[in-house]
Write a protein that holds these residues in place. Structure first.
Motif, PDB file in Angstrom:
ATOM      1  N   ILE A   1      -0.751   5.889   1.723  1.00 24.96           N
ATOM      2  CA  ILE A   1      -0.799   7.348   1.927  1.00 24.96           C
ATOM      3  C   ILE A   1      -1.986   7.940   1.189  1.00 24.96           C
ATOM      4  O   ILE A   1      -2.667   8.832   1.701  1.00 24.96           O
ATOM      5  CB  ILE A   1       0.515   8.012   1.461  1.00 24.96           C
ATOM      6  CG1 ILE A   1       1.670   7.614   2.379  1.00 24.96           C
ATOM      7  CG2 ILE A   1       0.372   9.524   1.411  1.00 24.96           C
ATOM      8  CD1 ILE A   1       3.034   8.040   1.851  1.00 24.96           C
ATOM      9  N   LYS A   2      -2.268   7.417   0.008  1.00 30.96           N
ATOM     10  CA  LYS A   2      -3.383   7.942  -0.799  1.00 30.96           C
ATOM     11  C   LYS A   2      -4.720   7.787  -0.060  1.00 30.96           C
ATOM     12  O   LYS A   2      -5.625   8.589  -0.221  1.00 30.96           O
ATOM     13  CB  LYS A   2      -3.426   7.225  -2.143  1.00 30.96           C
ATOM     14  CG  LYS A   2      -4.401   7.824  -3.123  1.00 30.96           C
ATOM     15  CD  LYS A   2      -4.288   7.164  -4.469  1.00 30.96           C
ATOM     16  CE  LYS A   2      -5.213   7.859  -5.449  1.00 30.96           C
ATOM     17  NZ  LYS A   2      -5.134   7.263  -6.773  1.00 30.96           N
TER      18      LYS A   2
ATOM     19  N   ARG B   1       4.495  11.711  -1.413  1.00 33.57           N
ATOM     20  CA  ARG B   1       3.956  10.468  -1.960  1.00 33.57           C
ATOM     21  C   ARG B   1       4.530  10.141  -3.334  1.00 33.57           C
ATOM     22  O   ARG B   1       4.883   9.003  -3.620  1.00 33.57           O
ATOM     23  CB  ARG B   1       2.432  10.550  -2.033  1.00 33.57           C
ATOM     24  CG  ARG B   1       1.801   9.277  -2.538  1.00 33.57           C
ATOM     25  CD  ARG B   1       0.263   9.376  -2.507  1.00 33.57           C
ATOM     26  NE  ARG B   1      -0.277   8.210  -3.145  1.00 33.57           N
ATOM     27  CZ  ARG B   1      -0.501   8.102  -4.461  1.00 33.57           C
ATOM     28  NH1 ARG B   1      -0.254   9.110  -5.261  1.00 33.57           N
ATOM     29  NH2 ARG B   1      -0.991   6.983  -4.963  1.00 33.57           N
ATOM     30  N   LYS B   2       4.666  11.155  -4.176  1.00 34.53           N
ATOM     31  CA  LYS B   2       5.200  10.914  -5.529  1.00 34.53           C
ATOM     32  C   LYS B   2       6.620  10.362  -5.475  1.00 34.53           C
ATOM     33  O   LYS B   2       7.012   9.560  -6.312  1.00 34.53           O
ATOM     34  CB  LYS B   2       5.134  12.186  -6.372  1.00 34.53           C
ATOM     35  CG  LYS B   2       5.988  13.315  -5.861  1.00 34.53           C
ATOM     36  CD  LYS B   2       5.850  14.573  -6.710  1.00 34.53           C
ATOM     37  CE  LYS B   2       6.558  15.734  -6.075  1.00 34.53           C
ATOM     38  NZ  LYS B   2       5.777  16.435  -5.087  1.00 34.53           N
TER      39      LYS B   2
ATOM     40  N   GLY C   1      11.046  -2.236  -3.192  1.00 34.44           N
ATOM     41  CA  GLY C   1      10.235  -1.468  -4.137  1.00 34.44           C
ATOM     42  C   GLY C   1       8.758  -1.681  -3.919  1.00 34.44           C
ATOM     43  O   GLY C   1       7.973  -0.727  -3.904  1.00 34.44           O
ATOM     44  N   VAL C   2       8.350  -2.925  -3.745  1.00 37.73           N
ATOM     45  CA  VAL C   2       6.934  -3.220  -3.476  1.00 37.73           C
ATOM     46  C   VAL C   2       6.504  -2.546  -2.173  1.00 37.73           C
ATOM     47  O   VAL C   2       5.396  -2.004  -2.078  1.00 37.73           O
ATOM     48  CB  VAL C   2       6.699  -4.754  -3.418  1.00 37.73           C
ATOM     49  CG1 VAL C   2       5.322  -5.086  -2.895  1.00 37.73           C
ATOM     50  CG2 VAL C   2       6.926  -5.361  -4.797  1.00 37.73           C
ATOM     51  N   ASN C   3       7.391  -2.542  -1.181  1.00 44.39           N
ATOM     52  CA  ASN C   3       7.088  -1.897   0.093  1.00 44.39           C
ATOM     53  C   ASN C   3       6.816  -0.406  -0.098  1.00 44.39           C
ATOM     54  O   ASN C   3       5.840   0.131   0.441  1.00 44.39           O
ATOM     55  CB  ASN C   3       8.258  -2.110   1.065  1.00 44.39           C
ATOM     56  CG  ASN C   3       8.015  -1.505   2.420  1.00 44.39           C
ATOM     57  OD1 ASN C   3       6.922  -1.599   2.963  1.00 44.39           O
ATOM     58  ND2 ASN C   3       9.038  -0.885   2.966  1.00 44.39           N
ATOM     59  N   TYR C   4       7.657   0.289  -0.868  1.00 45.16           N
ATOM     60  CA  TYR C   4       7.441   1.712  -1.120  1.00 45.16           C
ATOM     61  C   TYR C   4       6.162   1.960  -1.912  1.00 45.16           C
ATOM     62  O   TYR C   4       5.431   2.919  -1.639  1.00 45.16           O
ATOM     63  CB  TYR C   4       8.638   2.331  -1.843  1.00 45.16           C
ATOM     64  CG  TYR C   4       9.767   2.686  -0.912  1.00 45.16           C
ATOM     65  CD1 TYR C   4       9.626   3.677   0.048  1.00 45.16           C
ATOM     66  CD2 TYR C   4      10.986   2.016  -0.995  1.00 45.16           C
ATOM     67  CE1 TYR C   4      10.665   3.988   0.905  1.00 45.16           C
ATOM     68  CE2 TYR C   4      12.022   2.330  -0.144  1.00 45.16           C
ATOM     69  CZ  TYR C   4      11.855   3.314   0.806  1.00 45.16           C
ATOM     70  OH  TYR C   4      12.888   3.623   1.655  1.00 45.16           O
ATOM     71  N   LEU C   5       5.869   1.116  -2.886  1.00 43.62           N
ATOM     72  CA  LEU C   5       4.625   1.274  -3.649  1.00 43.62           C
ATOM     73  C   LEU C   5       3.399   1.067  -2.761  1.00 43.62           C
ATOM     74  O   LEU C   5       2.409   1.794  -2.865  1.00 43.62           O
ATOM     75  CB  LEU C   5       4.606   0.307  -4.836  1.00 43.62           C
ATOM     76  CG  LEU C   5       5.617   0.595  -5.946  1.00 43.62           C
ATOM     77  CD1 LEU C   5       5.596  -0.512  -6.988  1.00 43.62           C
ATOM     78  CD2 LEU C   5       5.358   1.956  -6.581  1.00 43.62           C
ATOM     79  N   THR C   6       3.467   0.077  -1.885  1.00 45.57           N
ATOM     80  CA  THR C   6       2.370  -0.182  -0.950  1.00 45.57           C
ATOM     81  C   THR C   6       2.203   0.994   0.005  1.00 45.57           C
ATOM     82  O   THR C   6       1.082   1.396   0.324  1.00 45.57           O
ATOM     83  CB  THR C   6       2.643  -1.486  -0.162  1.00 45.57           C
ATOM     84  OG1 THR C   6       2.854  -2.540  -1.098  1.00 45.57           O
ATOM     85  CG2 THR C   6       1.494  -1.840   0.744  1.00 45.57           C
TER      86      THR C   6
ATOM     87  N   LEU D   1       0.818  17.914  10.361  1.00 45.66           N
ATOM     88  CA  LEU D   1       2.096  18.131   9.690  1.00 45.66           C
ATOM     89  C   LEU D   1       2.599  16.832   9.064  1.00 45.66           C
ATOM     90  O   LEU D   1       3.048  16.820   7.916  1.00 45.66           O
ATOM     91  CB  LEU D   1       3.125  18.688  10.676  1.00 45.66           C
ATOM     92  CG  LEU D   1       4.514  18.974  10.110  1.00 45.66           C
ATOM     93  CD1 LEU D   1       4.442  20.026   9.005  1.00 45.66           C
ATOM     94  CD2 LEU D   1       5.438  19.437  11.218  1.00 45.66           C
ATOM     95  N   VAL D   2       2.493  15.738   9.800  1.00 46.78           N
ATOM     96  CA  VAL D   2       2.930  14.438   9.281  1.00 46.78           C
ATOM     97  C   VAL D   2       2.082  14.051   8.070  1.00 46.78           C
ATOM     98  O   VAL D   2       2.613  13.617   7.044  1.00 46.78           O
ATOM     99  CB  VAL D   2       2.859  13.354  10.380  1.00 46.78           C
ATOM    100  CG1 VAL D   2       3.055  11.969   9.793  1.00 46.78           C
ATOM    101  CG2 VAL D   2       3.892  13.631  11.461  1.00 46.78           C
ATOM    102  N   ARG D   3       0.768  14.199   8.170  1.00 39.69           N
ATOM    103  CA  ARG D   3      -0.112  13.865   7.037  1.00 39.69           C
ATOM    104  C   ARG D   3       0.229  14.721   5.825  1.00 39.69           C
ATOM    105  O   ARG D   3       0.273  14.229   4.699  1.00 39.69           O
ATOM    106  CB  ARG D   3      -1.579  14.043   7.432  1.00 39.69           C
ATOM    107  CG  ARG D   3      -2.059  12.921   8.310  1.00 39.69           C
ATOM    108  CD  ARG D   3      -3.517  12.953   8.683  1.00 39.69           C
ATOM    109  NE  ARG D   3      -4.364  13.800   7.904  1.00 39.69           N
ATOM    110  CZ  ARG D   3      -5.390  14.485   8.411  1.00 39.69           C
ATOM    111  NH1 ARG D   3      -5.665  14.412   9.690  1.00 39.69           N
ATOM    112  NH2 ARG D   3      -6.152  15.224   7.642  1.00 39.69           N
TER     113      ARG D   3
END
Length: 187
Positions: A179-180, A17-18, A169-174, A8-10
């Motif tokens: 996640i990918k 992710r988007k 912002g960099v943290n969220y992009l990383t 469920l978490v995955r």
């Protein structure tokens, strides 16, 4: 061994992710814009400070008359009034407020630097104590530079805000990139 909770978490991570990518990109753009206009960013910090102080003042006044009874009520009311005055002053005199806030930040950095240096010497028998010493010296130097620079009130607070937003912002992009790499849930 897989569990339903992990799946469920995955699934939720891949599903959202988007949004992490979008939030990361927006924050990076805002951070860069703020870096390009540190004076405006500093005024934003002062305005935010003013708003938060006024909200704090109202909440203290509400608490004084709705929650507390007795002698402490007036202490809460006094704090509420002081918060409101500080918030008003931030809007009335943003430059003076920036000078005061920057000076307080510099003093806090100086004190923090001295404490870290003192801790480093207490940790000297342990490996890695040099990093604590380095951190203390860097913090001390940052406070001293801010305090010694006559124009620091016009850029320091904005720089702290811009760097914080940029790194978020960099943290969220990383995070979105990580996640990918997680395999999606297969049914």
């Amino acid at each position: 061994m897989r569990t339903v909770g992990n799946d469920l978490v995955r699934h939720q991570l891949h599903e959202n992710r988007k949004w992490y990518l979008l939030l990361g990109a927006v924050l990076v753009i805002f951070g860069l814009v703020l870096l390009a206009s540190l004076g405006m960013a500093t005024l934003t910090v002062v305005a935010l400070f003013g708003v938060l102080m006024m909200i704090g003042g109202v909440l203290h006044l509400i608490a004084a008359f709705k929650i507390f009874d007795g002698g402490f009520r007036w202490l809460w009311a006094l704090f509420g009034i002081l918060y409101l005055i500080a918030g008003y002053y931030a809007f009335k005199s943003p430059i003076t407020t920036a000078v005061v806030l920057t000076s307080l930040l510099a003093i806090a950095l100086l004190i923090g630097g001295f404490i870290r240096i003192f801790n480093a010497f207490m940790l000297k028998p342990m490996s890695g104590w040099g990093w604590t010493l380095f951190s203390g010296l860097l913090t001390l130097a940052t406070g001293a530079i801010i305090l010694a620079s006559p124009d620091s009130p016009f850029w320091v607070l904005g720089l702290f805000l811009a760097v914080d937003i940029l790194f978020q912002g960099v943290n969220y992009l990383t995070f979105a990139a990580a996640i990918k790499k997680i395999p999606p849930v297969s049914h």
